[in-house]
Design a protein around this motif. Structure first.
Motif, PDB file in Angstrom:
ATOM      1  N   ASP A  42       0.834  -1.212   0.000  1.00  0.00           N
ATOM      2  CA  ASP A  42       0.000   0.000   0.000  1.00  0.00           C
ATOM      3  C   ASP A  42       0.868   1.261   0.000  1.00  0.00           C
ATOM      4  OD1 ASP A  42      -2.285  -1.529  -0.004  1.00  0.00           O
ATOM      5  OD2 ASP A  42      -2.619  -1.369   2.173  1.00  0.00           O
ATOM      6  N   LYS A  43       1.921   1.251   0.819  1.00  0.00           N
ATOM      7  CA  LYS A  43       2.817   2.413   0.861  1.00  0.00           C
ATOM      8  C   LYS A  43       3.560   2.579  -0.459  1.00  0.00           C
ATOM      9  CE  LYS A  43       3.579   2.602   5.835  1.00  0.00           C
ATOM     10  NZ  LYS A  43       4.562   2.505   6.914  1.00  0.00           N
ATOM     11  N   THR A  44       3.933   1.472  -1.088  1.00  0.00           N
ATOM     12  CA  THR A  44       4.611   1.547  -2.383  1.00  0.00           C
ATOM     13  C   THR A  44       3.674   2.135  -3.441  1.00  0.00           C
ATOM     14  OG1 THR A  44       5.939  -0.381  -1.796  1.00  0.00           O
ATOM     15  CG2 THR A  44       5.861   0.203  -4.114  1.00  0.00           C
ATOM     16  N   ALA A  45       2.418   1.713  -3.436  1.00  0.00           N
ATOM     17  CA  ALA A  45       1.436   2.254  -4.383  1.00  0.00           C
ATOM     18  C   ALA A  45       1.219   3.745  -4.138  1.00  0.00           C
ATOM     19  CB  ALA A  45       0.119   1.492  -4.267  1.00  0.00           C
ATOM     20  N   GLU A  46       1.138   4.134  -2.877  1.00  0.00           N
ATOM     21  CA  GLU A  46       0.976   5.550  -2.526  1.00  0.00           C
ATOM     22  C   GLU A  46       2.198   6.354  -2.999  1.00  0.00           C
ATOM     23  OE1 GLU A  46       0.433   8.353   1.448  1.00  0.00           O
ATOM     24  OE2 GLU A  46       0.256   6.174   1.614  1.00  0.00           O
ATOM     25  N   PHE A  47       3.382   5.772  -2.790  1.00  0.00           N
ATOM     26  CA  PHE A  47       4.619   6.434  -3.239  1.00  0.00           C
ATOM     27  C   PHE A  47       4.612   6.605  -4.761  1.00  0.00           C
ATOM     28  CE2 PHE A  47       9.055   6.067  -4.728  1.00  0.00           C
ATOM     29  CZ  PHE A  47       9.573   7.207  -4.145  1.00  0.00           C
ATOM     30  N   GLN A  48       4.178   5.578  -5.487  1.00  0.00           N
ATOM     31  CA  GLN A  48       4.098   5.668  -6.945  1.00  0.00           C
ATOM     32  C   GLN A  48       3.123   6.759  -7.382  1.00  0.00           C
ATOM     33  OE1 GLN A  48       3.170   1.659  -8.156  1.00  0.00           O
ATOM     34  NE2 GLN A  48       5.339   1.152  -8.485  1.00  0.00           N
ATOM     35  N   ASN A  49       2.017   6.881  -6.676  1.00  0.00           N
ATOM     36  CA  ASN A  49       1.054   7.951  -6.992  1.00  0.00           C
ATOM     37  C   ASN A  49       1.668   9.328  -6.755  1.00  0.00           C
ATOM     38  OD1 ASN A  49      -0.954   6.156  -7.731  1.00  0.00           O
ATOM     39  ND2 ASN A  49      -1.889   6.110  -5.705  1.00  0.00           N
ATOM     40  N   ILE A  50       2.364   9.461  -5.646  1.00  0.00           N
ATOM     41  CA  ILE A  50       3.001  10.747  -5.326  1.00  0.00           C
ATOM     42  C   ILE A  50       4.068  11.076  -6.362  1.00  0.00           C
ATOM     43  CG2 ILE A  50       4.497  11.937  -3.677  1.00  0.00           C
ATOM     44  CD1 ILE A  50       2.963  10.443  -1.443  1.00  0.00           C
ATOM     45  N   VAL A  51       4.883  10.096  -6.724  1.00  0.00           N
ATOM     46  CA  VAL A  51       5.927  10.309  -7.723  1.00  0.00           C
ATOM     47  C   VAL A  51       5.304  10.640  -9.080  1.00  0.00           C
ATOM     48  CG1 VAL A  51       7.767   9.155  -9.018  1.00  0.00           C
ATOM     49  CG2 VAL A  51       7.684   8.955  -6.545  1.00  0.00           C
ATOM     50  N   GLY A  52       4.227   9.962  -9.429  1.00  0.00           N
ATOM     51  CA  GLY A  52       3.535  10.249 -10.690  1.00  0.00           C
ATOM     52  C   GLY A  52       3.017  11.677 -10.747  1.00  0.00           C
ATOM     53  N   SER A  53       2.405  12.124  -9.658  1.00  0.00           N
ATOM     54  CA  SER A  53       1.907  13.509  -9.637  1.00  0.00           C
ATOM     55  C   SER A  53       3.063  14.504  -9.649  1.00  0.00           C
ATOM     56  CB  SER A  53       1.001  13.744  -8.432  1.00  0.00           C
ATOM     57  OG  SER A  53       1.717  13.583  -7.224  1.00  0.00           O
ATOM     58  N   LEU A  54       4.168  14.156  -8.995  1.00  0.00           N
ATOM     59  CA  LEU A  54       5.346  15.019  -9.002  1.00  0.00           C
ATOM     60  C   LEU A  54       5.930  15.120 -10.417  1.00  0.00           C
ATOM     61  CD1 LEU A  54       7.405  16.692  -7.382  1.00  0.00           C
ATOM     62  CD2 LEU A  54       8.710  14.585  -7.090  1.00  0.00           C
ATOM     63  N   ILE A  55       5.969  13.991 -11.119  1.00  0.00           N
ATOM     64  CA  ILE A  55       6.473  13.997 -12.496  1.00  0.00           C
ATOM     65  C   ILE A  55       5.578  14.861 -13.386  1.00  0.00           C
ATOM     66  CG2 ILE A  55       6.764  12.534 -14.541  1.00  0.00           C
ATOM     67  CD1 ILE A  55       7.857  10.373 -12.641  1.00  0.00           C
ATOM     68  N   GLU A  56       4.263  14.750 -13.217  1.00  0.00           N
ATOM     69  CA  GLU A  56       3.335  15.582 -13.991  1.00  0.00           C
ATOM     70  C   GLU A  56       3.576  17.062 -13.701  1.00  0.00           C
ATOM     71  OE1 GLU A  56      -0.756  14.515 -13.481  1.00  0.00           O
ATOM     72  OE2 GLU A  56      -0.369  12.400 -13.907  1.00  0.00           O
ATOM     73  N   LEU A  57       3.750  17.391 -12.433  1.00  0.00           N
ATOM     74  CA  LEU A  57       3.995  18.776 -12.049  1.00  0.00           C
ATOM     75  C   LEU A  57       5.292  19.291 -12.653  1.00  0.00           C
ATOM     76  CD1 LEU A  57       3.132  21.224 -10.305  1.00  0.00           C
ATOM     77  CD2 LEU A  57       4.463  20.217  -8.455  1.00  0.00           C
ATOM     78  N   VAL A  58       6.340  18.481 -12.609  1.00  0.00           N
ATOM     79  CA  VAL A  58       7.630  18.874 -13.175  1.00  0.00           C
ATOM     80  C   VAL A  58       7.509  19.046 -14.693  1.00  0.00           C
ATOM     81  CG1 VAL A  58       9.997  18.084 -13.587  1.00  0.00           C
ATOM     82  CG2 VAL A  58       9.016  17.933 -11.308  1.00  0.00           C
ATOM     83  N   ASP A  59       6.753  18.162 -15.347  1.00  0.00           N
ATOM     84  CA  ASP A  59       6.537  18.292 -16.792  1.00  0.00           C
ATOM     85  C   ASP A  59       5.806  19.590 -17.122  1.00  0.00           C
ATOM     86  OD1 ASP A  59       7.824  15.940 -17.423  1.00  0.00           O
ATOM     87  OD2 ASP A  59       5.974  14.750 -17.548  1.00  0.00           O
ATOM     88  N   GLN A  60       4.801  19.935 -16.339  1.00  0.00           N
ATOM     89  CA  GLN A  60       4.074  21.191 -16.553  1.00  0.00           C
ATOM     90  C   GLN A  60       5.005  22.386 -16.368  1.00  0.00           C
ATOM     91  OE1 GLN A  60       0.773  21.075 -13.848  1.00  0.00           O
ATOM     92  NE2 GLN A  60      -0.398  19.637 -15.083  1.00  0.00           N
ATOM     93  N   LEU A  61       5.817  22.336 -15.325  1.00  0.00           N
ATOM     94  CA  LEU A  61       6.766  23.420 -15.084  1.00  0.00           C
ATOM     95  C   LEU A  61       7.785  23.512 -16.213  1.00  0.00           C
ATOM     96  CD1 LEU A  61       7.420  23.140 -11.245  1.00  0.00           C
ATOM     97  CD2 LEU A  61       6.191  24.940 -12.449  1.00  0.00           C
TER      98      LEU A  61
END
Length: 146
Positions: A42-61
């Motif tokens: 569960d923590k790994t899945a949550e981490f993947q979600n956080i990393v995915g949203s961070l990657i999207e944010l970095v791509d937008q920036l």
């Protein structure tokens, strides 16, 4: 004694008196390990979600930065173009000033030099201007062969 015989055969009773193949301590450790694995997944899945949203944010920036970079390059190029245009205009004006100075030198002191404020000097300057015009016309007609 029945429990000892079953224990020797590898069979055990749990707290609900169900027959189990594993010892109760090993079963408890297995259940605990299973829960820890679920928590880890569960923590790994949550981490993947956080990393995915961070990657999207970095791509937008990155896209925003690239857009601003292109705007800055365009503005810099525009400023260079404006500077070159001003330089060209300045050269044209300098050439025009030089041409006007040459014309002024060819014409000599014009009527404005004689306008000291008296009416007689105005008539005199007008007369000298006519004389100059007549002499330049006659000299140009002589140079043409007339």
């Amino acid at each position: 004694m029945a429990q000892a015989a079953l224990g020797a055969a590898g069979l055990h009773f749990d707290e609900l008196n169900k027959l189990r193949v594993l010892e109760p301590e090993v079963a408890a450790q297995t259940a605990q390990l299973r829960e820890q694995c679920r928590a880890f997944v569960d923590k790994t899945a949550e981490f993947q979600n956080i990393v995915g949203s961070l990657i999207e944010l970095v791509d937008q920036l990155a896209k925003a930065v690239e857009s601003e970079k292109m705007k800055a390059i365009g503005a810099r190029n525009l400023l260079k173009l404006i500077a070159k245009q001003r330089e060209a205009q300045e050269q044209q004006l300098q050439a025009l000033i030089a041409e006007k100075k040459m014309q002024l030198e060819r014409w000599g002191p014009g009527p404005s030099a004689c306008l000291a404020g008296t009416g007689s000097s105005t008539r005199l300057s007008a007369k000298s201007k006519r004389t100059r015009t007549n002499s330049s016309t006659s000299s140009s007609s002589r140079s043409r062969g007339f």
